[in-house]
Design a protein around this motif. Structure first.
Motif, PDB file in Angstrom:
ATOM      1  N   VAL A 181       0.927  -1.201  -0.098  1.00  0.00           N
ATOM      2  CA  VAL A 181      -0.076   0.081  -0.109  1.00  0.00           C
ATOM      3  C   VAL A 181       0.900   1.476  -0.038  1.00  0.00           C
ATOM      4  O   VAL A 181       0.716   2.196  -0.645  1.00  0.00           O
ATOM      5  CB  VAL A 181      -0.709  -0.083   1.208  1.00  0.00           C
ATOM      6  N   GLY A 182       2.090   1.234   0.698  1.00  0.00           N
ATOM      7  CA  GLY A 182       2.943   2.440   0.738  1.00  0.00           C
ATOM      8  C   GLY A 182       3.402   2.553  -0.616  1.00  0.00           C
ATOM      9  O   GLY A 182       3.763   3.682  -1.101  1.00  0.00           O
ATOM     10  N   ALA A 183       4.071   1.711  -0.981  1.00  0.00           N
ATOM     11  CA  ALA A 183       4.646   1.665  -2.639  1.00  0.00           C
ATOM     12  C   ALA A 183       3.650   2.126  -3.659  1.00  0.00           C
ATOM     13  O   ALA A 183       3.900   3.066  -4.271  1.00  0.00           O
ATOM     14  CB  ALA A 183       5.285   0.269  -2.917  1.00  0.00           C
ATOM     15  N   ALA A 184       2.263   1.569  -3.431  1.00  0.00           N
ATOM     16  CA  ALA A 184       1.195   2.367  -4.446  1.00  0.00           C
ATOM     17  C   ALA A 184       1.050   3.575  -4.223  1.00  0.00           C
ATOM     18  O   ALA A 184       0.785   4.442  -5.041  1.00  0.00           O
ATOM     19  CB  ALA A 184       0.282   1.268  -4.228  1.00  0.00           C
ATOM     20  N   SER A 185       1.031   4.119  -2.909  1.00  0.00           N
ATOM     21  CA  SER A 185       0.836   5.275  -2.529  1.00  0.00           C
ATOM     22  C   SER A 185       1.775   6.375  -3.123  1.00  0.00           C
ATOM     23  O   SER A 185       1.701   7.507  -4.027  1.00  0.00           O
ATOM     24  CB  SER A 185       0.615   5.635  -0.865  1.00  0.00           C
ATOM     25  N   ALA A 186       3.104   5.959  -2.872  1.00  0.00           N
ATOM     26  CA  ALA A 186       4.111   6.712  -3.302  1.00  0.00           C
ATOM     27  C   ALA A 186       4.118   6.881  -5.045  1.00  0.00           C
ATOM     28  O   ALA A 186       4.272   7.657  -5.674  1.00  0.00           O
ATOM     29  CB  ALA A 186       5.584   6.197  -3.105  1.00  0.00           C
ATOM     30  N   GLY A 187       3.980   5.600  -5.769  1.00  0.00           N
ATOM     31  CA  GLY A 187       3.725   5.653  -6.769  1.00  0.00           C
ATOM     32  C   GLY A 187       2.632   6.471  -7.650  1.00  0.00           C
ATOM     33  O   GLY A 187       2.897   7.031  -8.646  1.00  0.00           O
ATOM     34  N   ALA A 188       1.472   6.452  -6.812  1.00  0.00           N
ATOM     35  CA  ALA A 188       0.521   7.425  -7.306  1.00  0.00           C
ATOM     36  C   ALA A 188       0.746   8.878  -7.084  1.00  0.00           C
ATOM     37  O   ALA A 188       0.418   9.651  -7.967  1.00  0.00           O
ATOM     38  CB  ALA A 188      -0.750   7.234  -6.231  1.00  0.00           C
ATOM     39  N   LEU A 189       1.607   9.340  -5.924  1.00  0.00           N
ATOM     40  CA  LEU A 189       2.119  10.685  -6.121  1.00  0.00           C
ATOM     41  C   LEU A 189       3.103  10.984  -7.123  1.00  0.00           C
ATOM     42  O   LEU A 189       2.950  11.941  -7.566  1.00  0.00           O
ATOM     43  CB  LEU A 189       2.834  10.723  -4.588  1.00  0.00           C
ATOM     44  N   ILE A 190       3.660  10.027  -7.481  1.00  0.00           N
ATOM     45  CA  ILE A 190       4.786  10.042  -8.674  1.00  0.00           C
ATOM     46  C   ILE A 190       3.927  10.419  -9.879  1.00  0.00           C
ATOM     47  O   ILE A 190       4.234  11.156 -10.795  1.00  0.00           O
ATOM     48  CB  ILE A 190       5.847   9.121  -8.685  1.00  0.00           C
ATOM     49  N   TRP A 191       3.180   9.556 -10.159  1.00  0.00           N
ATOM     50  CA  TRP A 191       2.340   9.195 -11.424  1.00  0.00           C
ATOM     51  C   TRP A 191       1.424  10.474 -11.468  1.00  0.00           C
ATOM     52  O   TRP A 191       1.264  11.229 -12.627  1.00  0.00           O
ATOM     53  CB  TRP A 191       1.465   7.994 -11.571  1.00  0.00           C
TER      54      TRP A 191
END
Length: 88
Positions: free
Chosen positions: A27-37
């Protein structure tokens, strides 16, 4: 509790904790990925323009993953079902 039962209980608890920590990391990696994307705060632009974008992305994703993993693991421990020691 017999030693075999205690060993089984410990392995079940470690599996439970590791599973929850893994979910938190994802979930943390997905959240950071969403911030970047989604380029929130121009973080995606900064990463894209950096000299080493993989390192810059890792420096954003890793803290998110560790933070969420630790938070989910801690909350799973805090929310364990309560077992009564003495039954009436």
């Amino acid at each position: 509790m017999t030693p075999e039962a205690a060993r089984s209980d410990h392995s079940q608890m470690l599996r439970y904790l590791a599973t929850n920590a893994l979910y938190g990391v994802l979930v943390g990696a997905a959240s950071a990925g969403a911030l970047i994307w989604l380029n929130i705060g121009a973080i995606g632009t900064h990463i894209a323009r950096s000299a080493n974008p993989l390192l810059a992305a890792a420096m954003v994703v890793a803290p998110f993953a560790f933070l969420f993993g630790g938070a989910v693991a801690a909350s799973s421990i805090a929310l364990l079902p309560y077992r009564r020691k003495f039954r009436r």
